[in-house]
Motif scaffolding. Structure first.
Motif, PDB file in Angstrom:
ATOM      1  N   GLY A  18     -19.786  16.042  21.335  1.00 27.70           N
ATOM      2  CA  GLY A  18     -20.010  16.235  22.570  1.00 27.70           C
ATOM      3  C   GLY A  18     -19.619  15.412  23.675  1.00 27.70           C
ATOM      4  N   GLN A  19     -19.552  14.084  22.944  1.00 32.09           N
ATOM      5  CA  GLN A  19     -19.338  12.914  23.885  1.00 32.09           C
ATOM      6  C   GLN A  19     -17.756  12.439  23.569  1.00 32.09           C
ATOM      7  N   VAL A  20     -17.422  12.364  22.463  1.00 29.13           N
ATOM      8  CA  VAL A  20     -16.212  11.845  22.193  1.00 29.13           C
ATOM      9  C   VAL A  20     -15.213  13.083  21.583  1.00 29.13           C
ATOM     10  N   LYS A  21     -14.123  12.958  21.739  1.00 28.51           N
ATOM     11  CA  LYS A  21     -13.261  14.095  21.116  1.00 28.51           C
ATOM     12  C   LYS A  21     -13.216  14.309  19.790  1.00 28.51           C
ATOM     13  N   LEU A  22     -13.573  15.384  19.124  1.00 34.18           N
ATOM     14  CA  LEU A  22     -13.654  15.415  17.701  1.00 34.18           C
ATOM     15  C   LEU A  22     -12.498  16.656  17.373  1.00 34.18           C
ATOM     16  N   ASP A  23     -11.923  16.552  16.187  1.00 27.62           N
ATOM     17  CA  ASP A  23     -11.000  17.654  15.626  1.00 27.62           C
ATOM     18  C   ASP A  23     -11.502  19.022  15.149  1.00 27.62           C
ATOM     19  N   GLU A  24     -10.984  19.922  14.906  1.00 26.58           N
ATOM     20  CA  GLU A  24     -11.475  21.267  14.442  1.00 26.58           C
ATOM     21  C   GLU A  24     -12.261  21.090  13.390  1.00 26.58           C
ATOM     22  N   ASP A  25     -12.386  19.833  12.557  1.00 26.26           N
ATOM     23  CA  ASP A  25     -13.327  19.850  11.294  1.00 26.26           C
ATOM     24  C   ASP A  25     -14.394  18.987  11.710  1.00 26.26           C
ATOM     25  N   GLY A  26     -14.543  18.222  12.605  1.00 25.09           N
ATOM     26  CA  GLY A  26     -15.561  17.394  13.186  1.00 25.09           C
ATOM     27  C   GLY A  26     -15.340  16.367  12.920  1.00 25.09           C
ATOM     28  N   TYR A  27     -13.867  15.682  12.675  1.00 25.47           N
ATOM     29  CA  TYR A  27     -13.668  14.327  12.555  1.00 25.47           C
ATOM     30  C   TYR A  27     -13.556  13.737  14.056  1.00 25.47           C
ATOM     31  N   ILE A  28     -13.956  12.551  14.155  1.00 22.94           N
ATOM     32  CA  ILE A  28     -13.580  11.811  15.618  1.00 22.94           C
ATOM     33  C   ILE A  28     -11.935  11.669  15.516  1.00 22.94           C
ATOM     34  N   VAL A  29     -11.664  12.120  16.717  1.00 27.74           N
ATOM     35  CA  VAL A  29      -9.994  11.944  16.784  1.00 27.74           C
ATOM     36  C   VAL A  29      -9.521  10.401  17.299  1.00 27.74           C
ATOM     37  N   THR A  30      -9.108   9.689  16.770  1.00 24.80           N
ATOM     38  CA  THR A  30      -8.510   8.527  16.982  1.00 24.80           C
ATOM     39  C   THR A  30      -7.022   8.456  17.146  1.00 24.80           C
ATOM     40  N   GLN A  31      -6.764   7.591  18.233  1.00 25.39           N
ATOM     41  CA  GLN A  31      -5.141   7.595  18.434  1.00 25.39           C
ATOM     42  C   GLN A  31      -4.498   6.860  17.262  1.00 25.39           C
ATOM     43  N   PRO A  32      -3.361   7.853  16.526  1.00 27.81           N
ATOM     44  CA  PRO A  32      -2.873   7.276  15.321  1.00 27.81           C
ATOM     45  C   PRO A  32      -2.568   5.899  15.138  1.00 27.81           C
ATOM     46  N   GLY A  33      -2.949   5.220  14.163  1.00 23.17           N
ATOM     47  CA  GLY A  33      -3.109   3.724  14.145  1.00 23.17           C
ATOM     48  C   GLY A  33      -3.565   2.847  15.022  1.00 23.17           C
ATOM     49  N   THR A  34      -4.779   3.480  15.525  1.00 21.08           N
ATOM     50  CA  THR A  34      -5.776   2.577  16.079  1.00 21.08           C
ATOM     51  C   THR A  34      -7.195   2.951  15.773  1.00 21.08           C
ATOM     52  N   SER A  35      -8.057   2.644  16.342  1.00 22.86           N
ATOM     53  CA  SER A  35      -9.460   3.007  16.327  1.00 22.86           C
ATOM     54  C   SER A  35      -9.922   3.532  17.668  1.00 22.86           C
ATOM     55  N   PHE A  36      -8.917   3.834  18.751  1.00 21.41           N
ATOM     56  CA  PHE A  36      -9.420   4.073  19.914  1.00 21.41           C
ATOM     57  C   PHE A  36      -9.895   5.694  19.886  1.00 21.41           C
ATOM     58  N   THR A  37     -10.911   5.865  20.604  1.00 22.90           N
ATOM     59  CA  THR A  37     -11.501   7.290  20.554  1.00 22.90           C
ATOM     60  C   THR A  37     -10.902   7.757  22.160  1.00 22.90           C
ATOM     61  N   SER A  38     -11.484   8.969  22.479  1.00 23.91           N
ATOM     62  CA  SER A  38     -11.252   9.497  23.756  1.00 23.91           C
ATOM     63  C   SER A  38     -12.065   8.707  24.870  1.00 23.91           C
ATOM     64  N   VAL A  39     -13.054   7.847  24.358  1.00 17.12           N
ATOM     65  CA  VAL A  39     -13.844   7.219  25.339  1.00 17.12           C
ATOM     66  C   VAL A  39     -13.506   5.643  25.352  1.00 17.12           C
ATOM     67  N   PRO A  40     -13.075   4.959  26.372  1.00 15.60           N
ATOM     68  CA  PRO A  40     -12.787   3.628  26.468  1.00 15.60           C
ATOM     69  C   PRO A  40     -14.030   2.677  25.976  1.00 15.60           C
ATOM     70  N   GLY A  41     -13.820   1.874  24.977  1.00 13.56           N
ATOM     71  CA  GLY A  41     -15.090   0.933  24.585  1.00 13.56           C
ATOM     72  C   GLY A  41     -15.512   1.629  23.593  1.00 13.56           C
ATOM     73  N   VAL A  42     -15.280   2.946  22.986  1.00  8.19           N
ATOM     74  CA  VAL A  42     -16.084   3.446  21.847  1.00  8.19           C
ATOM     75  C   VAL A  42     -14.860   3.552  20.665  1.00  8.19           C
ATOM     76  N   PHE A  43     -15.077   2.831  19.861  1.00  8.08           N
ATOM     77  CA  PHE A  43     -13.944   2.857  18.567  1.00  8.08           C
ATOM     78  C   PHE A  43     -14.628   3.364  17.557  1.00  8.08           C
ATOM     79  N   ALA A  44     -13.753   4.012  16.493  1.00  6.14           N
ATOM     80  CA  ALA A  44     -14.187   4.552  15.105  1.00  6.14           C
ATOM     81  C   ALA A  44     -13.602   4.054  14.114  1.00  6.14           C
ATOM     82  N   CYS A  45     -14.114   3.906  13.113  1.00  7.52           N
ATOM     83  CA  CYS A  45     -13.495   3.714  11.870  1.00  7.52           C
ATOM     84  C   CYS A  45     -14.106   4.306  10.653  1.00  7.52           C
ATOM     85  N   GLY A  46     -13.346   4.087   9.510  1.00  7.81           N
ATOM     86  CA  GLY A  46     -14.030   4.707   8.343  1.00  7.81           C
ATOM     87  C   GLY A  46     -13.923   6.344   8.203  1.00  7.81           C
ATOM     88  N   ASP A  47     -14.511   6.780   7.218  1.00 13.65           N
ATOM     89  CA  ASP A  47     -14.513   8.159   6.946  1.00 13.65           C
ATOM     90  C   ASP A  47     -14.765   9.161   8.005  1.00 13.65           C
TER      91      ASP A  47
END
Ligand code: FAD
Ligand code: NDP
Length: 346
Positions: free
Chosen positions: A265-294
């Motif tokens: 509800g705070q960052v963009k998730l895909d239809e399976d619930g994974y955090i969406v990151t810009q391909p090739g980066t760790s950027f999420t839909s919220v600037p300053g919030v980065f995601a990595c790993g599974d």
């Protein structure tokens, strides 16, 4: 309430790699490793396995627990502050981000900590089926990761089974075909969910056999400490007919649950619930919030890919902080699809 430049949430290879890079960059990261967060010990999924044989640098393999202890020590060596608590709530609506823990929040619901940047590395859990016999033969024939475990000697030239009908099941079955005498894929419906190309490849594979409308109902094996599985009881979903088949390996490919509860509800998730990151980066839909790993990777889900993405997250967080938090990450939902604008609060 304490403020940090950057907080890492999680304790697997992604989190610790990020922490190693951030601490070497003298950003004094704080890493919340969790206290049995998502039912897994601090250190993440690898604490639940025996030998890891595909992590570079360990030619003779390394215990999963030992590997995670080494990563933890390396994070600490460069000055990461590791806190053995679970982040129970986070507010990403504006910076500094606020986070609450299970025990050390301030009075009047004050958050335990605030941070200018956050790296989410909370991982994922492979789904299990809770079959009778599953607990007894888990890691003694049963695995949720063919790529991790398929090459071990107990599976060589033996009949192996995979449960699931998606791309993972197809990919894992064809991978296991290199080792087993045969690989049978049990699919509960009358069709595969896998993509057309993967389904066609699986169905044409000379060593793979797909049994539709079939489920497993019990794992059977040696009756001794550390005994191995030897058979599987399976059942037709059409006429309930049961049979017991020779099976020395059982691989679950029934999906994973990304640990997204914190950020849902705070960052963009895909239809399976994974955090969406810009391909090739760790950027999420919220600037300053980065995601990595599974938690942001439904395709590879390996220790080394998690570690690699942890490095990327740390370097991007470092740049973000150095630029005063003015990076403008854009998250592409699907290739060519909509972009998400930066958080207007920035
Ligand atoms: P994870 O390892 O998923 O860990 C994340 C951890 O963060 C959680 O477990 C929890 O402790 C913590 N956490 C979660 N939420 C919070 C919170 N709110 N607050 C604080 N902490 C939190 N990969 C390989 O490359 N080779 C192998 O041989 C291999 N074998 C495997 C065997 C098994 C049995 C399993 C389950 C997986 C295996 N894998 C293997 C896959 C590998 O373990 C994962 O790809 C990798 O661990 C993912 O790392 P991650 O950084 O995403 O975090
Ligand atoms: P999916 O969710 O796509 O598939 C899970 C499969 O497990 C489904 O066939 C489902 O059956 C089955 N299943 C679920 N629960 C049970 C149960 N209790 N008993 C028996 N069967 C069960 O997960 P995947 O991990 O396969 O894929 C996840 C995502 O990753 C997908 O988007 C996939 O495309 C992608 N991926 C792509 C790869 C590639 O392109 N090479 C490789 C791996 C993953 P049912 O169909 O009946 O619901």
């Amino acid at each position: 309430m304490v403020h940090s430049q950057v907080v890492v949430i999680g304790s697997g290879p992604g989190a610790h790699t990020a922490a190693i890079y951030l601490s070497r960059a003298e950003l004094s990261p704080v890493l919340y490793e969790g206290m049995l967060a998502n039912g897994t010990a601090a250190g993440g999924q690898l604490t639940t396995t025996t030998d890891v044989e595909n992590f570079p640098g360990f030619p003779d393999g390394v215990g999963g627990q030992e590997l995670m202890e080494k990563m933890r020590k390396q994070s600490e060596r460069f000055g990461t502050e590791i806190i053995t608590e679970t982040i129970s709530r986070i507010d990403l609506s504006q910076r500094p981000f606020k986070m609450w823990t299970e025990w050390s929040d301030g009075p009047n619901d004050a958050p335990a900590r605030t941070a200018d940047a956050v790296i989410i590395a909370t991982g994922a859990n492979a789904r299990r089926l809770n079959l009778p016999g599953e607990e007894t033969y888990w890691q003694n024939g049963i695995s949720a990761c063919a790529v991790c475990d398929g090459a071990v000697p107990i599976f060589r030239n033996k009949p192996l089974y995979v449960i699931g009908g998606g791309d993972s099941a197809a990919e894992e079955a064809m991978f296991l075909a290199k080792y087993g005498s045969s690989v049978t894929v049990l699919v509960r419906k009358d069709k595969l969910r896998a993509s057309k190309v993967m389904a066609e490849r699986l169905l044409a594979h000379p060593k793979c056999n797909v049994r539709f409308n079939t489920v497993a109902t019990e794992v059977i094996g040696e009756n001794r400490p550390n005994g191995l599985m030897t058979h599987l009881r399976i059942k037709s979903t059409i006429d309930d007919k049961e049979e017991i088949v020779d099976a020395n390996g059982l691989f679950y490919a029934v999906g994973h649950d990304p640990a997204n509860a914190l950020v849902k509800g705070q960052v963009k998730l895909d239809e399976d619930g994974y955090i969406v990151t810009q391909p090739g980066t760790s950027f999420t839909s919220v600037p300053g919030v980065f995601a990595c790993g599974d938690v942001q990777d439904k395709r590879y889900r390996q220790a080394i890919t998690s570690a690699g993405s942890g490095c990327v997250a740390a370097l991007e967080a470092e740049k973000f902080l150095a630029e005063g938090g003015h990076s403008e990450p854009k998250v592409e939902v699907e290739s060519g699809a909509a972009e998400y604008k930066s958080n207007p609060a920035l």
